[in-house]
Design an enzyme around this catalytic site. Structure first.
Site, short mmCIF file in Angstrom:
data_model
loop_
_atom_site.label_atom_id
_atom_site.label_comp_id
_atom_site.label_asym_id
_atom_site.label_seq_id
_atom_site.Cartn_x
_atom_site.Cartn_y
_atom_site.Cartn_z
N HIS A 1 48.30 21.12 27.47
CA HIS A 1 48.49 22.25 28.50
C HIS A 1 48.28 21.43 29.90
CE1 HIS A 1 46.78 25.61 30.17
NE2 HIS A 1 46.34 25.47 30.93
N GLU B 1 49.54 28.75 23.87
CA GLU B 1 47.96 29.68 24.21
C GLU B 1 47.99 30.17 25.53
OE1 GLU B 1 45.45 26.12 21.97
OE2 GLU B 1 45.77 25.85 25.06
N PRO B 2 48.67 31.41 25.85
CA PRO B 2 48.59 32.40 26.68
C PRO B 2 47.27 33.15 26.76
CG PRO B 2 49.52 33.91 25.42
CD PRO B 2 49.57 31.91 24.75
N GLY B 3 46.51 32.38 27.81
CA GLY B 3 45.42 34.34 27.62
C GLY B 3 46.29 34.96 29.44
N ARG C 1 38.01 35.45 41.11
CA ARG C 1 39.22 35.21 41.47
C ARG C 1 39.29 34.81 43.19
NH1 ARG C 1 43.96 35.76 39.90
NH2 ARG C 1 43.88 33.98 38.84
N CYS D 1 24.81 38.90 49.38
CA CYS D 1 24.41 38.19 50.71
C CYS D 1 25.58 36.73 50.68
CB CYS D 1 23.22 38.02 50.13
SG CYS D 1 22.27 38.01 51.56
N TYR E 1 40.33 36.59 33.33
CA TYR E 1 39.84 36.01 34.24
C TYR E 1 38.50 36.86 35.68
CZ TYR E 1 42.05 32.57 32.71
OH TYR E 1 42.80 31.71 31.62
N1 LLP Z 1 44.73 26.57 27.07
C1 LLP Z 1 43.77 25.98 27.91
C2 LLP Z 1 43.73 24.54 27.09
C3 LLP Z 1 43.33 26.32 29.04
O1 LLP Z 1 43.03 25.20 29.60
C4 LLP Z 1 43.88 27.42 29.59
C5 LLP Z 1 42.82 27.64 30.70
C6 LLP Z 1 44.87 28.29 28.91
C7 LLP Z 1 44.74 28.24 27.81
C8 LLP Z 1 45.15 30.26 29.47
O2 LLP Z 1 45.55 29.81 30.56
P1 LLP Z 1 46.55 30.80 30.67
O3 LLP Z 1 47.65 31.62 29.87
O4 LLP Z 1 44.58 32.08 30.95
O5 LLP Z 1 46.92 30.58 32.30
N2 LLP Z 1 40.16 30.84 35.59
C9 LLP Z 1 41.23 30.47 36.28
C10 LLP Z 1 42.32 29.60 35.17
C11 LLP Z 1 41.63 28.51 34.73
C12 LLP Z 1 42.36 29.14 33.30
C13 LLP Z 1 41.24 27.13 32.32
N3 LLP Z 1 42.42 27.52 30.79
C14 LLP Z 1 42.19 32.08 37.02
O6 LLP Z 1 41.38 33.57 37.40
O7 LLP Z 1 43.26 32.07 37.20
#
Ligand code: LLP
Length: 420
Positions: free
Chosen positions: A187, A264-266, A303, A336, A372
């Site tokens: 990743h 592994e999408p979030g 964010r 604040c 997030y």
């Molecule tokens: N897999 C691993 C090992 C990761 O560290 C992450 C995100 C993902 C998958 C998912 O990434 P995504 O598909 O959601 O981009 N908080 C930040 C993003 C940090 C993500 C950290 N790891 C934001 O608000 O954009």
């Protein structure tokens, strides 16, 4: 102004605010289901639950055959509560992290959760606690990419992953410890572009060649982007899938047997489903600037303050109408802290946004807050975590109640000597 929102899944946000108070996150279930459907061409989709880890969202993912990633003991616990089992091919839960803590090792040992190791030291610790669980190695390929410096997860200054030069050493250590290392994971950051992705795929093929026949699974990690700006185009999923499918075939040719491919999408699965709704409590003019101050700040959606991230914003009246005139405004929260501003760019530069002309009492909707958002919220300034609603078929279900002050204080204690 047709991009402006006033409803979630056909339910008026003004009606939701009336009923549940503000601020709240509301997720449109159909949007999540559409994003799941978009990814149907991928063999295994593992939801990076850190993006939105509410157990109702996890249960929804599970009902559609999506498996899950956990980056902490708490996230393993959530996955179990949502009905996931770590067993199976592919495993329902995988723990991905660069460290263990005692709680994580205990849950991994108790439930047999497969582990994706991001640090060599994890191998010995796992061999002590749960030598039988399947292991994959998260490799730091020496380069990375991200939508901001804080989301770049590869390269010599990234804390993530096993440094690529140590792959053989870790395989040997794993073997000596009796571990079953069967996969590789890369990743490299959130917000992938295709030129970069081709480099990542090539790196995966190179690592697979070095690992050889014991390889059974490769994971492409997360990072699928979403169109935060309404002018952004959507990612070409076919091109993304084809690049990884090609890497998978190359690896299968090299090692002579099939390997499974996971993504592994979030963000991709949940970001666009969610809005954060807040009430405008002050409209003020300072010099030539108009400020809208709302009842949610970076404790609720961090964010913009953390990365300078852009989110589209709507304004809606309590009667559900959208004001016709537009003005340039800065949108800030109640904290604040001068950095508690939703309209800012990376580095903390405050900017104005062309928005409908608002009055006190109007609602302000921050778009694409499903990823997030709630999962990164805090109690800073002793502000309760916002409610979360899941909306489908004209009906909203509360999937997390707004916290109370007593919830926030429940584990604080005043030592006897300080009691009045
Ligand atoms: N897999 C691993 C090992 C990761 O560290 C992450 C995100 C993902 C998958 C998912 O990434 P995504 O598909 O959601 O981009 N908080 C930040 C993003 C940090 C993500 C950290 N790891 C934001 O608000 O954009």
């Amino acid at each position: 102004m047709e991009h402006l929102l006033s409803e979630v899944a056909g339910v008026s946000v003004a009606a939701l605010a009336e009923r549940y108070g503000t601020p709240f996150f509301a997720y449109d279930r159909a949007v999540i289901e559409q994003r799941i459907a978009d990814l149907a061409g991928f063999e295994t989709v593992r939801f990076a639950q850190k993006a939105c880890s509410n157990i109702a969202i996890l249960a929804l993912m599970r009902s559609h055959g999506i498996v899950v990633d956990a980056v902490s003991a708490g996230e393993i616990y959530r996955a179990l509560r949502a009905g996931y089992s770590p067993a199976g091919h592919p495993p329902g839960i995988v723990y991905t992290a660069d460290v263990f803590d005692d709680d994580a090792l205990a849950l991994i040992a108790e439930h047999g959760v497969p582990v994706n190791c991001g640090s060599p030291d994890m191998l010995e610790q796992l061999a002590d606690a749960a030598p039988e669980v399947p292991v994959t190695l998260r490799i730091n390929p020496g380069f990375g990419h991200g939508h901001s410096r804080k989301t770049n997860t590869g390269g010599p200054l990234s804390k993530h992953g096993i440094w690529h030069e140590q792959l053989e050493d870790c395989l040997a250590r794993g073997k000596a410890l009796g571990l079953n290392i069967s996969g590789l994971h890369l990743h490299i950051g959130s917000g992938t572009d295709f030129e970069h992705l081709a480099t990542v795929c090539d790196a995966m093929v190179g690592f697979a060649r070095r690992m050889g026949g014991q390889l059974e699974t490769i994971s492409a990690g997360g990072g699928l982007p979403i169109p935060y700006h309404r002018t952004d185009s959507r990612i070409d999923l076919n091109a993304y899938r084809e690049l990884w499918a090609r890497a998978q075939r190359a690896i299968e040719d090299i090692i002579g047997h099939p390997v499974a491919l996971e993504i592994e999408p979030g963000r991709y699965l949940v970001a666009e489903s969610g809005i954060l709704a807040a009430r405008i409590r002050a409209v003020k003019e300072q010099a030539n600037n108009t400020f809208y101050l709302v009842d949610a700040g970076f404790e609720t959606l961090v964010r913009p303050a953390m990365y300078g991230s852009f989110h589209e914003i709507s304004v809606v009246r309590t009667d559900g109408s959208v004001p016709a005139r537009e003005v340039d405004a800065v949108v800030g929260g109640p904290l604040c802290e001068s950095g508690d501003v939703f309209t800012q760019e990376e580095g903390g530069v405050v900017v104005t946004r062309r928005l409908p002309e608002a009055r006190v009492g109007d609602l302000l909707l921050i778009h694409d807050a499903g990823a997030y958002g709630a999962s990164m919220s805090s109690n800073y300034n002793t502000r309760p975590l916002a409610a979360e609603l899941l909306v489908a078929n004209g009906q909203a279900d509360v999937i997390r109640e707004r916290q109370t002050f007593d919830h926030i204080l429940q584990f604080e204690r005043i030592p006897a000597a300080l009691q009045a």
